[in-house]
Write an enzyme that holds these catalytic residues in place. Sequence first.
Site, short mmCIF file in Angstrom:
data_model
loop_
_atom_site.label_atom_id
_atom_site.label_comp_id
_atom_site.label_asym_id
_atom_site.label_seq_id
_atom_site.Cartn_x
_atom_site.Cartn_y
_atom_site.Cartn_z
N HIS A 164 0.83 -1.20 0.00
CA HIS A 164 0.00 0.00 0.00
C HIS A 164 0.87 1.25 0.00
O HIS A 164 2.07 1.21 0.30
CB HIS A 164 -0.92 0.03 1.23
CG HIS A 164 -2.12 -0.86 1.10
ND1 HIS A 164 -2.06 -2.22 1.31
CD2 HIS A 164 -3.41 -0.59 0.77
CE1 HIS A 164 -3.27 -2.74 1.12
NE2 HIS A 164 -4.10 -1.77 0.80
N LYS A 168 -0.90 4.94 4.52
CA LYS A 168 -1.81 4.01 5.20
C LYS A 168 -1.34 3.81 6.63
O LYS A 168 -0.18 3.48 6.87
CB LYS A 168 -1.87 2.67 4.45
CG LYS A 168 -2.87 1.69 5.05
CD LYS A 168 -3.06 0.48 4.14
CE LYS A 168 -3.99 -0.54 4.77
NZ LYS A 168 -5.33 0.01 5.09
#
Length: 275
Positions: A164, A168
């Site tokens: 990601h 995040k």
Amino acid sequence: MISQTSTPVIVCGAAGKMGREVIKTVANASDMTLLGAIECQPEYIGQDIGELIGSGPLEVPILNDLQGILVMAAQEKQPAVMVDFTHPDSVYENVRSAIAYGVRPVVGTTGLSQEQIQDLAEFAEKASIGTLIIPNFSIGMVLLQQAAIAASKHFDHVEIIELHHNQKADAPSGTAIKTAQMLSELGKTYNVPNVEETEKIEGARGCLAEEGIRIHSVRLPGLIAHQEVIFGGPGQIYTLRHDTTDRSCYMPGVLLAIRKVQSLTKLIYGLEKIL
């Protein structure tokens, strides 16, 4: 007042990347009306959310007052829905508040603990308020998970890698945890070791999830959301991978969740449960 046939929608985390995408989608949905745009970042407060997303005025100011918007939503004849893409630190209280006001939560924020999810499930069922917690709104990811379940019948070794963007906040991702949970429910233990392993650096082998499944997390700029499920067997490797190249891929799932949650009377976890 909002039309009696239109669903009022509140978006929490409205100025975030996912929040902006949800705002655009809701604004263009003929059966929905944007009731509120909630954001905690002070530089956005007071702006018209339509101007922020570049679609022109929507006459919905960005506020940091979820309580006030929930009071408004409770007065609407059509049951309202709250879509939450905020932060692990705030999502639990947001969802509890929404349920208390009779507003149906659709939760895309990950990072809730199992204890928090269980508490919300009990609270939602007691109030008979539909609630959806969905770690990943992508139809493609649901298909990957279903393929992983099918593959697990033929492989005893599997590891998950999730990648990601570096903004995040939680790791591993809710999607990776959900995938591991789905595989662990099949009544088998994976990755029975052939040797006694030693980590020279703690965490080198990733985190150990349920039934021996390991999850590895990568955070880098340039990524959006990606997941690999890698199965290994004698003489072969089988890799399943899903890549999100644009957040628009989540919007069909978000729309489905908003429409579906209105007919529910309890908490449901996972997009696959409503497809």
